[in-house]
Write an enzyme that holds these catalytic residues in place. Sequence first.
Site, PDB file in Angstrom:
ATOM      1  N   ASN A   7      43.205  72.558  46.985  1.00 44.79           N
ATOM      2  CA  ASN A   7      43.796  71.961  45.786  1.00 44.79           C
ATOM      3  C   ASN A   7      43.569  70.451  45.893  1.00 44.79           C
ATOM      4  O   ASN A   7      44.259  69.768  46.658  1.00 44.79           O
ATOM      5  CB  ASN A   7      45.287  72.309  45.758  1.00 44.79           C
ATOM      6  CG  ASN A   7      46.006  71.682  44.582  1.00 44.79           C
ATOM      7  OD1 ASN A   7      45.417  70.937  43.796  1.00 44.79           O
ATOM      8  ND2 ASN A   7      47.291  71.974  44.444  1.00 44.79           N
ATOM      9  N   ARG A  91      41.793  75.409  43.234  1.00 38.83           N
ATOM     10  CA  ARG A  91      42.689  75.278  42.090  1.00 38.83           C
ATOM     11  C   ARG A  91      42.025  74.333  41.094  1.00 38.83           C
ATOM     12  O   ARG A  91      41.651  73.209  41.447  1.00 38.83           O
ATOM     13  CB  ARG A  91      44.023  74.687  42.533  1.00 38.83           C
ATOM     14  CG  ARG A  91      44.930  74.488  41.351  1.00 38.83           C
ATOM     15  CD  ARG A  91      46.127  73.651  41.699  1.00 38.83           C
ATOM     16  NE  ARG A  91      47.003  73.543  40.539  1.00 38.83           N
ATOM     17  CZ  ARG A  91      47.729  72.474  40.272  1.00 38.83           C
ATOM     18  NH1 ARG A  91      47.697  71.429  41.072  1.00 38.83           N
ATOM     19  NH2 ARG A  91      48.490  72.449  39.208  1.00 38.83           N
ATOM     20  N   HIS A 180      50.763  75.596  34.991  1.00 41.92           N
ATOM     21  CA  HIS A 180      51.512  76.369  36.011  1.00 41.92           C
ATOM     22  C   HIS A 180      51.249  77.871  35.903  1.00 41.92           C
ATOM     23  O   HIS A 180      52.090  78.685  36.302  1.00 41.92           O
ATOM     24  CB  HIS A 180      53.043  76.150  35.886  1.00 41.92           C
ATOM     25  CG  HIS A 180      53.516  74.759  36.123  1.00 41.92           C
ATOM     26  ND1 HIS A 180      54.497  74.166  35.356  1.00 41.92           N
ATOM     27  CD2 HIS A 180      53.157  73.844  37.052  1.00 41.92           C
ATOM     28  CE1 HIS A 180      54.723  72.938  35.797  1.00 41.92           C
ATOM     29  NE2 HIS A 180      53.921  72.720  36.821  1.00 41.92           N
ATOM     30  N   HIS A 208      59.586  77.509  35.882  1.00 42.81           N
ATOM     31  CA  HIS A 208      58.987  76.736  36.982  1.00 42.81           C
ATOM     32  C   HIS A 208      59.552  75.324  36.878  1.00 42.81           C
ATOM     33  O   HIS A 208      59.144  74.535  36.026  1.00 42.81           O
ATOM     34  CB  HIS A 208      57.458  76.741  36.843  1.00 42.81           C
ATOM     35  CG  HIS A 208      56.764  75.965  37.920  1.00 42.81           C
ATOM     36  ND1 HIS A 208      56.040  76.570  38.928  1.00 42.81           N
ATOM     37  CD2 HIS A 208      56.698  74.634  38.152  1.00 42.81           C
ATOM     38  CE1 HIS A 208      55.562  75.638  39.738  1.00 42.81           C
ATOM     39  NE2 HIS A 208      55.940  74.456  39.280  1.00 42.81           N
ATOM     40  N   ARG A 241      58.561  62.702  32.962  1.00 46.47           N
ATOM     41  CA  ARG A 241      57.909  62.936  31.654  1.00 46.47           C
ATOM     42  C   ARG A 241      58.954  63.270  30.598  1.00 46.47           C
ATOM     43  O   ARG A 241      59.924  63.980  30.876  1.00 46.47           O
ATOM     44  CB  ARG A 241      56.924  64.110  31.759  1.00 46.47           C
ATOM     45  CG  ARG A 241      55.777  63.826  32.680  1.00 46.47           C
ATOM     46  CD  ARG A 241      54.887  65.041  32.826  1.00 46.47           C
ATOM     47  NE  ARG A 241      54.471  65.177  34.205  1.00 46.47           N
ATOM     48  CZ  ARG A 241      53.975  66.281  34.745  1.00 46.47           C
ATOM     49  NH1 ARG A 241      53.817  67.364  34.018  1.00 46.47           N
ATOM     50  NH2 ARG A 241      53.627  66.314  36.014  1.00 46.47           N
ATOM     51  N   ARG A 285      67.885  65.750  43.550  1.00 47.24           N
ATOM     52  CA  ARG A 285      68.835  65.632  44.669  1.00 47.24           C
ATOM     53  C   ARG A 285      69.661  64.370  44.508  1.00 47.24           C
ATOM     54  O   ARG A 285      70.889  64.391  44.642  1.00 47.24           O
ATOM     55  CB  ARG A 285      68.096  65.598  46.010  1.00 47.24           C
ATOM     56  CG  ARG A 285      67.637  66.954  46.446  1.00 47.24           C
ATOM     57  CD  ARG A 285      66.654  66.852  47.547  1.00 47.24           C
ATOM     58  NE  ARG A 285      65.368  66.375  47.023  1.00 47.24           N
ATOM     59  CZ  ARG A 285      64.198  66.615  47.588  1.00 47.24           C
ATOM     60  NH1 ARG A 285      64.152  67.275  48.701  1.00 47.24           N
ATOM     61  NH2 ARG A 285      63.090  66.187  47.051  1.00 47.24           N
ATOM     62  N   GLY A 333      64.104  74.721  40.928  1.00 47.36           N
ATOM     63  CA  GLY A 333      64.507  76.106  40.652  1.00 47.36           C
ATOM     64  C   GLY A 333      64.831  76.888  41.911  1.00 47.36           C
ATOM     65  O   GLY A 333      65.716  77.744  41.909  1.00 47.36           O
ATOM     66  N   GLU A 384      51.480  79.549  44.809  1.00 49.31           N
ATOM     67  CA  GLU A 384      50.254  79.393  44.022  1.00 49.31           C
ATOM     68  C   GLU A 384      49.005  79.590  44.883  1.00 49.31           C
ATOM     69  O   GLU A 384      48.005  80.119  44.412  1.00 49.31           O
ATOM     70  CB  GLU A 384      50.261  78.027  43.331  1.00 49.31           C
ATOM     71  CG  GLU A 384      51.356  77.974  42.263  1.00 49.31           C
ATOM     72  CD  GLU A 384      51.672  76.589  41.754  1.00 49.31           C
ATOM     73  OE1 GLU A 384      51.112  76.210  40.725  1.00 49.31           O
ATOM     74  OE2 GLU A 384      52.484  75.882  42.381  1.00 49.31           O
TER      75      GLU A 384
HETATM   76  P1  ADP Z   1      55.929  69.280  42.047  1.00 48.37           P
HETATM   77  O1  ADP Z   1      55.118  70.325  42.785  1.00 48.37           O
HETATM   78  O2  ADP Z   1      55.900  69.417  40.566  1.00 48.37           O
HETATM   79  O3  ADP Z   1      55.692  67.881  42.523  1.00 48.37           O
HETATM   80  P2  ADP Z   1      58.186  70.510  43.389  1.00 48.37           P
HETATM   81  O4  ADP Z   1      58.080  71.915  42.946  1.00 48.37           O
HETATM   82  O5  ADP Z   1      57.855  70.189  44.807  1.00 48.37           O
HETATM   83  O6  ADP Z   1      57.455  69.541  42.404  1.00 48.37           O
HETATM   84  O7  ADP Z   1      59.699  70.047  43.108  1.00 48.37           O
HETATM   85  C1  ADP Z   1      60.120  68.753  43.471  1.00 48.37           C
HETATM   86  C2  ADP Z   1      61.479  68.497  42.880  1.00 48.37           C
HETATM   87  O8  ADP Z   1      62.396  69.530  43.283  1.00 48.37           O
HETATM   88  C3  ADP Z   1      62.092  67.219  43.416  1.00 48.37           C
HETATM   89  O9  ADP Z   1      61.737  66.134  42.648  1.00 48.37           O
HETATM   90  C4  ADP Z   1      63.556  67.499  43.317  1.00 48.37           C
HETATM   91  O10 ADP Z   1      63.992  67.007  42.062  1.00 48.37           O
HETATM   92  C5  ADP Z   1      63.711  69.002  43.304  1.00 48.37           C
HETATM   93  N1  ADP Z   1      64.422  69.461  44.507  1.00 48.37           N
HETATM   94  C6  ADP Z   1      63.904  69.770  45.711  1.00 48.37           C
HETATM   95  N2  ADP Z   1      64.899  70.147  46.562  1.00 48.37           N
HETATM   96  C7  ADP Z   1      66.057  70.050  45.889  1.00 48.37           C
HETATM   97  C8  ADP Z   1      67.431  70.289  46.199  1.00 48.37           C
HETATM   98  N3  ADP Z   1      67.808  70.695  47.397  1.00 48.37           N
HETATM   99  N4  ADP Z   1      68.337  70.079  45.221  1.00 48.37           N
HETATM  100  C9  ADP Z   1      67.971  69.666  44.002  1.00 48.37           C
HETATM  101  N5  ADP Z   1      66.697  69.413  43.654  1.00 48.37           N
HETATM  102  C10 ADP Z   1      65.754  69.612  44.562  1.00 48.37           C
END
Ligand code: ADP
Length: 415
Positions: A7, A91, A180, A208, A241, A285, A333, A384
């Site tokens: 990727n 990817r 996604h 997602h 975004r 977080r 999620g 993925e």
């Molecule tokens: P991407 O692949 O789109 O960069 P991720 O799927 O890795 O994103 O998700 C990252 C986001 O998940 C972080 O910015 C954070 O907001 C959220 N996240 C990760 N762990 C936690 C947690 N324990 N509690 C709340 N939000 C979380």
Amino acid sequence: MIIFVLNCGSSTIKYQLINMQGEYVMAKGMIERIGSAGSVLKYSANGNADVETLLPIPDHKTGIELIIEALTATGGGVIRSVDEIDAVGHRVVHGGERFADSAFINDDVIDGIEDCCEIAPLHNPPNLVGIRSCLAVMPNVPQVAVFDTAFHQTMAPKAYLYGLRYEEYEDYGLRRYGFHGTSHKFVSERAAYLMQKDITDLRIITCHLGNGASLCAVKYGHSIDTSMGFTPLEGLIMGTRCGEIDPSIVKFLMEKKGITAEEMDEELNRSSGVLGISGISSDFRDLELEAHKGNPRAELAIDMFAYRVRKYIGSYAAAMGGLDAIVFTAGLGENSGFMRAKICEGLGFLGVNIDPIANDVRGKEREISTKDSKVKAFLIPTNEELVIARDTLRLCRLKNRKQNNKKAKEKAAAK
Ligand code: ADP
């Protein structure tokens, strides 16, 4: 069969080497900061801790060569030589309307990916650099492109067209593509498996929710609608975004602030979303922490995010004429029971009832709805890379079968 999954971003390469017998991850890691000072190779074999090596990595080709070196090194390596890699799965973010399925990479497919650079200028060019570098390093290994958009090619025109002049679709390809796709496909199939039902009997909404976030209405195994659109900017409010806004805001803000189209695009993509609303962070977080301390802007950002997701769930249930399951996946999620519960608040009328004890979980596949919930809810960690590896394997097997059939026919004809 051993498959190398890649990727490639503009300055990163994420990789996994998967033995498809048992779908075992032999090694994985990433390269960061390609082309700048402090570039680093992270490598982990057989589930062991990451080994980080700081070294100059001027370009993607060097990056891929270094990954191969790590994979084949005496000591920490997991294969003896590059010849043990049977295929590479890449990817690719945008496949436009041309790719409704994964494809073996050849000149024609590269041209097709190139054609989509105009509508995915941030993603497709680095994906192509990765493909070309990999072809240079492993010219004899079959390579497959797996597209984020392909799963959504089953959408009907009523779902993918915008209320613009039809010629704009014909001339510029302006339509909803969705993203996604590999994740929505993986978790919807997994939900059907957990429900012990055939996916062709189920109406599932997959959520997602990561930095980038999208929902998908998966009806009887096919994507019939999704919240991201022409680009990954549309739909939900995301980390940075804006998601769906009134399009007139763009002209209004550009005039008010005297900014260029480029600057406007930058604002909508990088400083809006929950970051822009809260003024604190794009990371949920931080927002949850601040909201629990009573920060009103953090609370507002969380409320707005959850409300938008809930609205989409309602509209997709209507679009599918009912709902059997909701799935939560990706960083937010998978990790935030608080957000999952907040999104599902008030969805009792649809038959969604979250079990607070089951929902108190992080990153583990689990049903999180009550036993008597009409609509089942699940936390399903996405994978993925595995979808890319499985698709690469599927295409390789198909090709082998075709070649064997051809040989058998030739043999029969020669007799
Ligand atoms: P991407 O692949 O789109 O960069 P991720 O799927 O890795 O994103 O998700 C990252 C986001 O998940 C972080 O910015 C954070 O907001 C959220 N996240 C990760 N762990 C936690 C947690 N324990 N509690 C709340 N939000 C979380």
